[in-house]
Design a protein around this motif. Structure first.
Motif, PDB file in Angstrom:
ATOM      1  N   LEU A 106      14.867  86.924 -25.512  1.00 25.22           N
ATOM      2  CA  LEU A 106      14.864  85.866 -24.518  1.00 25.22           C
ATOM      3  C   LEU A 106      16.207  85.857 -23.809  1.00 25.22           C
ATOM      4  O   LEU A 106      17.259  85.938 -24.451  1.00 25.22           O
ATOM      5  N   ILE A 107      16.165  85.749 -22.484  1.00 27.66           N
ATOM      6  CA  ILE A 107      17.386  85.621 -21.692  1.00 27.66           C
ATOM      7  C   ILE A 107      17.384  84.218 -21.114  1.00 27.66           C
ATOM      8  O   ILE A 107      16.665  83.913 -20.169  1.00 27.66           O
ATOM      9  N   ASP A 108      18.183  83.347 -21.722  1.00 27.11           N
ATOM     10  CA  ASP A 108      18.227  81.929 -21.366  1.00 27.11           C
ATOM     11  C   ASP A 108      19.143  81.750 -20.154  1.00 27.11           C
ATOM     12  O   ASP A 108      20.337  82.043 -20.221  1.00 27.11           O
ATOM     13  N   VAL A 109      18.568  81.272 -19.039  1.00 29.74           N
ATOM     14  CA  VAL A 109      19.343  81.153 -17.802  1.00 29.74           C
ATOM     15  C   VAL A 109      19.905  79.749 -17.573  1.00 29.74           C
ATOM     16  O   VAL A 109      20.603  79.520 -16.587  1.00 29.74           O
ATOM     17  N   VAL A 110      19.656  78.836 -18.495  1.00 27.22           N
ATOM     18  CA  VAL A 110      20.099  77.458 -18.291  1.00 27.22           C
ATOM     19  C   VAL A 110      21.616  77.362 -18.205  1.00 27.22           C
ATOM     20  O   VAL A 110      22.169  76.614 -17.389  1.00 27.22           O
ATOM     21  N   ASP A 111      22.319  78.139 -19.030  1.00 24.86           N
ATOM     22  CA  ASP A 111      23.778  78.055 -19.056  1.00 24.86           C
ATOM     23  C   ASP A 111      24.435  78.643 -17.807  1.00 24.86           C
ATOM     24  O   ASP A 111      25.664  78.553 -17.656  1.00 24.86           O
ATOM     25  N   LEU A 112      23.652  79.218 -16.910  1.00 22.36           N
ATOM     26  CA  LEU A 112      24.219  79.666 -15.637  1.00 22.36           C
ATOM     27  C   LEU A 112      24.664  78.477 -14.792  1.00 22.36           C
ATOM     28  O   LEU A 112      25.460  78.633 -13.864  1.00 22.36           O
ATOM     29  N   GLY A 113      24.137  77.296 -15.114  1.00 18.89           N
ATOM     30  CA  GLY A 113      24.647  76.060 -14.513  1.00 18.89           C
ATOM     31  C   GLY A 113      24.378  75.875 -13.039  1.00 18.89           C
ATOM     32  O   GLY A 113      25.191  75.301 -12.314  1.00 18.89           O
ATOM     33  N   TRP A 114      23.227  76.297 -12.574  1.00 19.95           N
ATOM     34  CA  TRP A 114      22.900  76.121 -11.157  1.00 19.95           C
ATOM     35  C   TRP A 114      22.707  74.644 -10.827  1.00 19.95           C
ATOM     36  O   TRP A 114      21.983  73.937 -11.546  1.00 19.95           O
ATOM     37  N   PRO A 115      23.292  74.144  -9.728  1.00 18.60           N
ATOM     38  CA  PRO A 115      23.025  72.755  -9.310  1.00 18.60           C
ATOM     39  C   PRO A 115      21.540  72.573  -9.022  1.00 18.60           C
ATOM     40  O   PRO A 115      20.934  73.384  -8.312  1.00 18.60           O
ATOM     41  N   ALA A 116      20.957  71.525  -9.576  1.00 16.73           N
ATOM     42  CA  ALA A 116      19.506  71.351  -9.470  1.00 16.73           C
ATOM     43  C   ALA A 116      19.046  71.183  -8.029  1.00 16.73           C
ATOM     44  O   ALA A 116      18.097  71.844  -7.580  1.00 16.73           O
ATOM     45  N   LEU A 117      19.705  70.305  -7.281  1.00 16.46           N
ATOM     46  CA  LEU A 117      19.286  69.969  -5.918  1.00 16.46           C
ATOM     47  C   LEU A 117      20.518  69.811  -5.044  1.00 16.46           C
ATOM     48  O   LEU A 117      21.467  69.120  -5.424  1.00 16.46           O
ATOM     49  N   GLN A 118      20.487  70.434  -3.878  1.00 11.80           N
ATOM     50  CA  GLN A 118      21.597  70.332  -2.934  1.00 11.80           C
ATOM     51  C   GLN A 118      21.051  70.037  -1.545  1.00 11.80           C
ATOM     52  O   GLN A 118      20.265  70.814  -0.993  1.00 11.80           O
ATOM     53  N   ILE A 119      21.453  68.884  -0.996  1.00  9.41           N
ATOM     54  CA  ILE A 119      21.083  68.521   0.367  1.00  9.41           C
ATOM     55  C   ILE A 119      22.204  68.967   1.291  1.00  9.41           C
ATOM     56  O   ILE A 119      23.373  68.643   1.074  1.00  9.41           O
ATOM     57  N   GLY A 120      21.857  69.743   2.305  1.00  9.42           N
ATOM     58  CA  GLY A 120      22.866  70.264   3.209  1.00  9.42           C
ATOM     59  C   GLY A 120      22.433  70.203   4.654  1.00  9.42           C
ATOM     60  O   GLY A 120      21.360  69.667   4.991  1.00  9.42           O
ATOM     61  N   GLU A 121      23.243  70.769   5.494  1.00  7.10           N
ATOM     62  CA  GLU A 121      22.984  70.764   6.938  1.00  7.10           C
ATOM     63  C   GLU A 121      21.659  71.423   7.290  1.00  7.10           C
ATOM     64  O   GLU A 121      20.985  71.033   8.246  1.00  7.10           O
ATOM     65  N   HIS A 122      21.270  72.428   6.502  1.00  7.01           N
ATOM     66  CA  HIS A 122      20.081  73.203   6.845  1.00  7.01           C
ATOM     67  C   HIS A 122      18.840  72.788   6.059  1.00  7.01           C
ATOM     68  O   HIS A 122      17.775  73.378   6.240  1.00  7.01           O
ATOM     69  N   GLY A 123      18.979  71.782   5.193  1.00 10.45           N
ATOM     70  CA  GLY A 123      17.811  71.327   4.466  1.00 10.45           C
ATOM     71  C   GLY A 123      18.087  71.103   2.996  1.00 10.45           C
ATOM     72  O   GLY A 123      19.176  70.662   2.607  1.00 10.45           O
ATOM     73  N   LEU A 124      17.115  71.424   2.150  1.00  6.98           N
ATOM     74  CA  LEU A 124      17.201  71.189   0.711  1.00  6.98           C
ATOM     75  C   LEU A 124      17.168  72.513  -0.032  1.00  6.98           C
ATOM     76  O   LEU A 124      16.304  73.356   0.214  1.00  6.98           O
ATOM     77  N   ARG A 125      18.107  72.676  -0.954  1.00  7.42           N
ATOM     78  CA  ARG A 125      18.142  73.850  -1.832  1.00  7.42           C
ATOM     79  C   ARG A 125      17.753  73.391  -3.237  1.00  7.42           C
ATOM     80  O   ARG A 125      18.377  72.497  -3.808  1.00  7.42           O
ATOM     81  N   ILE A 126      16.705  74.011  -3.777  1.00  6.88           N
ATOM     82  CA  ILE A 126      16.206  73.672  -5.102  1.00  6.88           C
ATOM     83  C   ILE A 126      16.470  74.840  -6.038  1.00  6.88           C
ATOM     84  O   ILE A 126      15.961  75.949  -5.817  1.00  6.88           O
ATOM     85  N   ALA A 127      17.263  74.615  -7.069  1.00  5.49           N
ATOM     86  CA  ALA A 127      17.477  75.661  -8.060  1.00  5.49           C
ATOM     87  C   ALA A 127      16.175  75.932  -8.796  1.00  5.49           C
ATOM     88  O   ALA A 127      15.381  75.015  -9.048  1.00  5.49           O
ATOM     89  N   ALA A 128      15.948  77.173  -9.154  1.00  6.52           N
ATOM     90  CA  ALA A 128      14.745  77.499  -9.915  1.00  6.52           C
ATOM     91  C   ALA A 128      14.703  76.751 -11.236  1.00  6.52           C
ATOM     92  O   ALA A 128      13.629  76.478 -11.770  1.00  6.52           O
ATOM     93  N   THR A 129      15.877  76.376 -11.778  1.00  6.59           N
ATOM     94  CA  THR A 129      15.947  75.658 -13.046  1.00  6.59           C
ATOM     95  C   THR A 129      15.890  74.137 -12.888  1.00  6.59           C
ATOM     96  O   THR A 129      16.016  73.413 -13.874  1.00  6.59           O
ATOM     97  N   CYS A 130      15.689  73.650 -11.680  1.00  9.62           N
ATOM     98  CA  CYS A 130      15.565  72.204 -11.458  1.00  9.62           C
ATOM     99  C   CYS A 130      14.353  71.669 -12.218  1.00  9.62           C
ATOM    100  O   CYS A 130      13.246  72.196 -12.099  1.00  9.62           O
TER     101      CYS A 130
END
Length: 294
Positions: free
Chosen positions: A64-88
């Protein structure tokens, strides 16, 4: 699984919760940055929420390769819209407050609440996992396809590529991921988030998987109309028009989705799915044309 189809774990971002034969697991890798991701090999599986991966035996998985510790921000609202991390997590998405000018905001709660899931699943299952499992009834597929979502995929050579959610899902439990590729995030553009939406969903039973889930969007900029059909079809179908159509909507639906093109499993027959799809499409058309109430 529906239709007896199974899917290789290599096509899974993350998965889920109770029947894996842990005797087959010889290693759990926990990288903290991309450079620490191990070289992909047969028997590997990505792990984030785990709600599919642990739900049935995975005899061929040994690392198993656990990607949770990569620490991606769950949700980011920006000028161009919404970025959703796959781990959200689904619970994080459902609880998010969005800008007041994003008319599509109610669609997030509507799709989140289309899950057949307990609160435990809500707090573990991820947006990316639901997309990568690629079931017809995946509500995160419905949400992100309807809002013009673009997937960013990490490739094993250290590069990345982008593909529309509507093209990412190719068939039940089959998607665009190649061995060793990882879904990193989904971008939703501001123009889609500002659109008016109409939502319809139905299941054969109160706690059943969606038999049909349709979303209509109406652009505030140019009046263009898009209907996204999911759950009743093996993969998302998006129909676009320069304005809200009339009879042309049913004609295009019939042309794009023949009677044989509807999904068939214990959650709904093709004939029933076709009937409710055509009915919901017309209701959505009327709603967004301003000819009827919500």
């Amino acid at each position: 699984m529906p239709g007896g189809l199974r899917r290789s774990p290599r096509h899974e971002l993350c998965s889920v919760e109770t029947a894996m034969d842990l005797n087959s697991i010889t290693e759990i890798a926990r990288p903290r940055r991309r450079a620490e991701l191990p070289a992909w090999s047969a028997g590997d599986a990505w792990l984030a929420g785990g709600t599919w991966l642990f739900s049935e035996p995975q005899a061929t998985v040994n690392r198993l390769i656990d990607v949770v510790d990569l620490g991606w921000p769950a949700l980011q609202i920006g000028e161009h819209g919404l970025r959703i991390a796959a781990t959200c997590k689904i619970a994080e998405l459902d609880a998010m407050a969005f800008p007041s000018n994003w008319a599509a905001a109610p669609l997030f709660n509507q799709c989140c609440r289309s899950f057949l899931a307990s609160f435990k699943i809500w707090n573990m299952a991820t947006v990316g996992g639901n997309i990568c499992v690629s079931l017809p009834a995946g509500p995160m597929i419905s949400l992100t396809a309807a809002l013009e979502g673009i997937c960013t995929i990490w490739t094993p050579d250290g590069n990345e590529r982008r593909v529309a959610v509507a093209d990412f899902v190719r068939a039940p439990q089959r998607n665009a991921l190649e061995p060793g590729e990882l879904l990193r995030l989904i971008d939703l553009p501001t123009r889609a988030l500002r659109a008016r939406t109409a939502f319809r969903q139905i299941s054969l039973s109160p706690l059943g998987r969606s038999g049909a889930l349709l979303v209509g969007t109406l652009s505030p900029d140019n009046g263009s109309f898009t209907l996204t059909v999911t759950a009743s079809t093996p993969r998302p179908i998006c129909l676009s028009f320069c304005h809200v159509p009339s009879a042309a909507l049913r004609e295009k639906l019939e042309a794009e989705i023949p009677a044989s093109g509807y999904y068939d499993d214990i959650h709904g027959s093709p004939a029933w799915r076709r009937q409710v799809t055509l009915q919901f499409a017309e209701e959505i058309r009327v709603d967004l044309a301003g000819e009827g109430g919500p």
